[in-house]
Design a protein around this motif. Structure first.
Motif, PDB file in Angstrom:
ATOM      1  N   TYR A 150       2.254  -9.772  -7.024  1.00 10.16           N
ATOM      2  CA  TYR A 150       0.582 -10.388  -6.607  1.00 10.16           C
ATOM      3  C   TYR A 150      -0.325 -10.273  -6.061  1.00 10.16           C
ATOM      4  N   SER A 151      -1.752 -10.782  -6.695  1.00  7.17           N
ATOM      5  CA  SER A 151      -2.696  -9.960  -6.584  1.00  7.17           C
ATOM      6  C   SER A 151      -3.380 -10.173  -4.244  1.00  7.17           C
ATOM      7  N   ALA A 152      -3.267  -8.975  -4.401  1.00  4.74           N
ATOM      8  CA  ALA A 152      -3.695  -9.845  -2.342  1.00  4.74           C
ATOM      9  C   ALA A 152      -5.688  -9.720  -2.356  1.00  4.74           C
ATOM     10  N   GLY A 153      -6.256 -10.180  -3.372  1.00  6.26           N
ATOM     11  CA  GLY A 153      -7.364 -11.074  -2.902  1.00  6.26           C
ATOM     12  C   GLY A 153      -8.487  -9.718  -2.880  1.00  6.26           C
ATOM     13  N   ALA A 154      -9.893 -10.337  -2.691  1.00  2.00           N
ATOM     14  CA  ALA A 154     -10.768  -9.423  -2.201  1.00  2.00           C
ATOM     15  C   ALA A 154     -10.201  -8.058  -1.189  1.00  2.00           C
ATOM     16  N   VAL A 155      -9.118  -7.887  -0.045  1.00  2.00           N
ATOM     17  CA  VAL A 155      -8.807  -6.399   0.700  1.00  2.00           C
ATOM     18  C   VAL A 155      -8.335  -6.066  -0.560  1.00  2.00           C
ATOM     19  N   GLY A 156      -7.631  -5.881  -1.466  1.00  4.99           N
ATOM     20  CA  GLY A 156      -7.152  -5.291  -3.171  1.00  4.99           C
ATOM     21  C   GLY A 156      -5.700  -4.440  -2.668  1.00  4.99           C
ATOM     22  N   GLY A 157      -5.699  -3.976  -3.146  1.00  7.11           N
ATOM     23  CA  GLY A 157      -3.799  -4.034  -3.614  1.00  7.11           C
ATOM     24  C   GLY A 157      -3.131  -4.564  -4.310  1.00  7.11           C
ATOM     25  N   LYS A 158      -1.732  -4.962  -3.751  1.00  6.79           N
ATOM     26  CA  LYS A 158      -0.813  -5.756  -3.962  1.00  6.79           C
ATOM     27  C   LYS A 158      -0.335  -6.240  -3.332  1.00  6.79           C
ATOM     28  N   ILE A 159       0.695  -7.466  -3.471  1.00  3.39           N
ATOM     29  CA  ILE A 159       1.701  -7.952  -2.330  1.00  3.39           C
ATOM     30  C   ILE A 159       2.753  -8.059  -3.320  1.00  3.39           C
ATOM     31  N   ARG A 160       4.302  -8.188  -2.109  1.00  2.62           N
ATOM     32  CA  ARG A 160       4.899  -7.970  -3.630  1.00  2.62           C
ATOM     33  C   ARG A 160       5.736  -9.055  -2.622  1.00  2.62           C
ATOM     34  N   CYS A 161       6.854  -9.626  -2.789  1.00  2.58           N
ATOM     35  CA  CYS A 161       7.736 -10.542  -3.065  1.00  2.58           C
ATOM     36  C   CYS A 161       9.515 -10.359  -3.376  1.00  2.58           C
ATOM     37  N   ALA A 162       9.746 -10.775  -2.300  1.00  4.55           N
ATOM     38  CA  ALA A 162      11.489 -10.874  -2.827  1.00  4.55           C
ATOM     39  C   ALA A 162      12.237 -12.192  -2.141  1.00  4.55           C
ATOM     40  N   ASP A 163      12.789 -12.952  -2.905  1.00  2.03           N
ATOM     41  CA  ASP A 163      14.193 -13.739  -2.422  1.00  2.03           C
ATOM     42  C   ASP A 163      15.438 -13.170  -1.570  1.00  2.03           C
ATOM     43  N   ILE A 164      15.755 -12.650  -0.420  1.00  2.00           N
ATOM     44  CA  ILE A 164      16.647 -11.787   0.128  1.00  2.00           C
ATOM     45  C   ILE A 164      17.899 -12.617   0.888  1.00  2.00           C
ATOM     46  N   THR A 165      18.754 -12.671   0.982  1.00  2.00           N
ATOM     47  CA  THR A 165      20.157 -12.925   2.282  1.00  2.00           C
ATOM     48  C   THR A 165      20.583 -11.716   2.980  1.00  2.00           C
ATOM     49  N   GLU A 198       5.080 -19.769  -0.854  1.00  3.68           N
ATOM     50  CA  GLU A 198       4.058 -20.286  -0.799  1.00  3.68           C
ATOM     51  C   GLU A 198       3.652 -18.576   0.306  1.00  3.68           C
ATOM     52  N   ALA A 199       4.812 -17.888   0.304  1.00  6.09           N
ATOM     53  CA  ALA A 199       4.824 -16.651   1.543  1.00  6.09           C
ATOM     54  C   ALA A 199       3.784 -15.717   0.578  1.00  6.09           C
ATOM     55  N   PRO A 200       3.858 -15.492  -0.779  1.00  2.00           N
ATOM     56  CA  PRO A 200       3.148 -14.212  -0.833  1.00  2.00           C
ATOM     57  C   PRO A 200       0.917 -15.131  -0.566  1.00  2.00           C
ATOM     58  N   ALA A 201       0.522 -16.848  -1.041  1.00  2.33           N
ATOM     59  CA  ALA A 201      -0.144 -16.853  -0.576  1.00  2.33           C
ATOM     60  C   ALA A 201      -0.217 -16.916   0.820  1.00  2.33           C
ATOM     61  N   TYR A 202       0.382 -17.192   1.940  1.00  6.70           N
ATOM     62  CA  TYR A 202      -0.250 -17.453   3.623  1.00  6.70           C
ATOM     63  C   TYR A 202      -0.186 -15.461   3.913  1.00  6.70           C
ATOM     64  N   LEU A 203       0.660 -14.462   2.455  1.00  6.61           N
ATOM     65  CA  LEU A 203       0.312 -12.382   3.464  1.00  6.61           C
ATOM     66  C   LEU A 203      -1.189 -12.927   3.115  1.00  6.61           C
ATOM     67  N   ARG A 204      -1.770 -13.564   1.696  1.00  5.89           N
ATOM     68  CA  ARG A 204      -2.516 -12.699   1.537  1.00  5.89           C
ATOM     69  C   ARG A 204      -3.903 -13.472   2.292  1.00  5.89           C
ATOM     70  N   THR A 205      -3.919 -14.655   2.431  1.00  5.52           N
ATOM     71  CA  THR A 205      -4.642 -15.465   3.759  1.00  5.52           C
ATOM     72  C   THR A 205      -4.979 -13.927   5.096  1.00  5.52           C
ATOM     73  N   PHE A 206      -4.040 -13.730   5.305  1.00  4.97           N
ATOM     74  CA  PHE A 206      -3.763 -13.032   5.861  1.00  4.97           C
ATOM     75  C   PHE A 206      -4.462 -12.392   6.598  1.00  4.97           C
ATOM     76  N   ILE A 207      -4.714 -11.092   5.317  1.00  2.53           N
ATOM     77  CA  ILE A 207      -4.398  -9.695   5.619  1.00  2.53           C
ATOM     78  C   ILE A 207      -5.901 -10.354   4.982  1.00  2.53           C
ATOM     79  N   ASN A 208      -6.324 -11.355   4.626  1.00  4.42           N
ATOM     80  CA  ASN A 208      -8.006 -11.048   4.471  1.00  4.42           C
ATOM     81  C   ASN A 208      -8.696 -11.298   5.846  1.00  4.42           C
ATOM     82  N   ALA A 209      -7.774 -12.291   6.732  1.00  9.12           N
ATOM     83  CA  ALA A 209      -8.237 -12.886   7.577  1.00  9.12           C
ATOM     84  C   ALA A 209      -8.752 -11.981   8.967  1.00  9.12           C
ATOM     85  N   LEU A 210      -7.952 -10.372   8.335  1.00  9.03           N
ATOM     86  CA  LEU A 210      -7.760  -9.334   9.463  1.00  9.03           C
ATOM     87  C   LEU A 210      -9.179  -8.734   8.846  1.00  9.03           C
TER      88      LEU A 210
END
Length: 216
Positions: A150-165, A198-210
């Motif tokens: 997924y896009s990471a937004g203004a900070v650049g780079g990529k967010i990667r996610c997976a559902d795991i057990t 919503e996990a990728p959106a939460y991570l994107r918001t967090f890293i853009n708030a750093l």
């Protein structure tokens, strides 16, 4: 994981990748308890091979990023109010300038986010490559065929996610890094990891708030 507002950016990882520990950083091991199942996770630097240290004479380290006290309706919990103790962590640090942090953010209704972040002031993390291994919030291995990007937004780079057990618990885990900072996140509900679109959106918001130093 059901695609959310990030669906236009999502794509399956192209191929599985093998991880080789950086020769200068020996992995440590930590017992983790997830869903009643004990696992041993190798705590590799970045979970892969993309950490390259600068020369010992390089004094170009940057200021550590500032961790937000709140974002996206979540507020940082006090160190004593942490989800990390329930999964077996024996060292809770919330100051990223001192090393890897294990953070807990809470929202009403029993919702929480656990975040692991680390900053290397004198290192260069290589950009994400299509075959780069993603490891979970607990540094366990992931079938790379399950990873979406997924896009990471203004900070650049990529967010990667997976559902795991792990054990009997299925949940979403996401990760991102730039040239000096590595972040992983997983959502929780009532003290239990969950699958969340919503996990990728939460991570994107967090890293853009750093408050990150500009990439070199």
């Amino acid at each position: 994981m059901t695609d959310s507002s990030f669906s236009d950016d999502a794509q399956a990882a192209s191929s599985p990748a093998q991880s080789v520990s950086d020769a200068g950083h020996q992995p440590s091991r930590r017992w983790l308890i997830v869903g009643g199942v004990v696992i041993v996770a190798a705590l590799l630097v970045g979970g892969g091979t993309w950490l390259a240290t600068r020369g010992s004479g390089d004094e170009s380290g940057q200021d550590a990023p500032t961790v937000p006290s709140a974002f996206a309706g979540y507020t940082e919990a006090k160190p004593s109010d942490t989800e990390w103790t329930e999964i077996g962590s024996d060292s809770i640090n919330t100051d990223i300038a001192k090393g890897r942090v294990n953070l807990t953010y809470r929202a009403p209704g029993g919702k929480a986010l656990i975040i692991r972040a680390q900053y290397w002031p004198n290192a260069t993390l290589k950009p994400v490559t299509p075959g780069e291994e993603l490891r979970s919030i607990y540094n366990s291995t992931i079938d790379q065929r399950r990873v979406k990007t997924y896009s990471a937004g203004a900070v650049g780079g990529k967010i990667r996610c997976a559902d795991i057990t792990i054990g009997a618990v299925e949940f979403t885990t996401c990760g991102w890094h730039n040239n000096t900072t590595d972040v992983a996140l997983a959502p929780m509900l009532n003290h239990r990891e969950i699958v969340s679109a919503e996990a990728p959106a939460y991570l994107r918001t967090f890293i853009n708030a750093l408050k990150l130093a500009p990439s070199k």
